[in-house]
Design a protein around this motif. Structure first.
Motif, PDB file in Angstrom:
ATOM      1  N   ASP A 114      -4.356  14.488   1.073  1.00  0.00           N
ATOM      2  CA  ASP A 114      -4.508  13.278   0.275  1.00  0.00           C
ATOM      3  C   ASP A 114      -3.374  12.283   0.450  1.00  0.00           C
ATOM      4  O   ASP A 114      -3.437  11.181  -0.079  1.00  0.00           O
ATOM      5  CB  ASP A 114      -4.619  13.647  -1.215  1.00  0.00           C
ATOM      6  CG  ASP A 114      -5.850  14.500  -1.487  1.00  0.00           C
ATOM      7  OD1 ASP A 114      -6.869  14.290  -0.811  1.00  0.00           O
ATOM      8  OD2 ASP A 114      -5.775  15.375  -2.363  1.00  0.00           O
TER       9      ASP A 114
ATOM     10  N   LYS B 114      -4.718   8.327   3.568  1.00  0.00           N
ATOM     11  CA  LYS B 114      -6.179   8.239   3.613  1.00  0.00           C
ATOM     12  C   LYS B 114      -6.683   8.320   5.062  1.00  0.00           C
ATOM     13  O   LYS B 114      -6.181   7.631   5.938  1.00  0.00           O
ATOM     14  CB  LYS B 114      -6.645   6.938   2.977  1.00  0.00           C
ATOM     15  CG  LYS B 114      -8.134   6.856   2.834  1.00  0.00           C
ATOM     16  CD  LYS B 114      -8.553   5.622   2.103  1.00  0.00           C
ATOM     17  CE  LYS B 114     -10.072   5.610   1.989  1.00  0.00           C
ATOM     18  NZ  LYS B 114     -10.534   4.513   1.193  1.00  0.00           N
ATOM     19  N   GLY B 115      -7.652   9.173   5.281  1.00  0.00           N
ATOM     20  CA  GLY B 115      -8.271   9.292   6.585  1.00  0.00           C
ATOM     21  C   GLY B 115      -7.653  10.337   7.498  1.00  0.00           C
ATOM     22  O   GLY B 115      -8.232  10.647   8.519  1.00  0.00           O
TER      23      GLY B 115
END
Length: 125
Positions: A4, A7-8
């Motif tokens: 987390d 992002k991505g």
């Protein structure tokens, strides 16, 4: 930094593999899935040979998996169905097509990362 944190970006560790598949003696493979791909870290102990330690699990006359491996430690000899052979040593990257047997060389475990078509490797049929 975990999954987390950015992002991505999906982060996994072999310290907590998604799955571990034991061989029929002499080692095991840990699997992590990231970005829709499977990466394996195989620990092949001295005396390991595909035809003795994986064939009983998956069947067939030879390994039908396409490997893209990076050897971290130890040595492994690949025996292709056409009679050719190649020994792999630490620091080497090898693309190994289907149709082979393999064995650990020497008294040290061979540890290798596999980025090939490895998702079904050593998975019982």
């Amino acid at each position: 930094m975990g999954v987390d944190a950015v992002k991505g970006i999906e982060v996994k560790t072999f310290d907590k593999p998604d799955e571990t598949r034991p061989f029929e003696g002499n080692g095991y493979a840990d699997f992590v899935m990231a970005g829709g791909r499977t990466v394996a870290r195989g620990t092949f102990e001295p005396g390991w040979r595909w035809s003795q330690n994986v064939k009983p699990i998956v069947g067939g006359d030879s390994c039908q998996v396409s490997h893209l491996v990076y050897v971290l430690e130890g040595r492994m000899r690949i025996h292709m169905n056409d009679g050719s052979e190649q020994e792999l040593t630490p620091g080497e990257v090898a693309a190994i097509p289907p149709g082979h047997d393999a064995e650990v060389v020497g008294s040290e475990a061979c540890v290798a990362l596999d980025f090939g078509e490895i998702a079904e490797y050593a998975k019982p049929k």
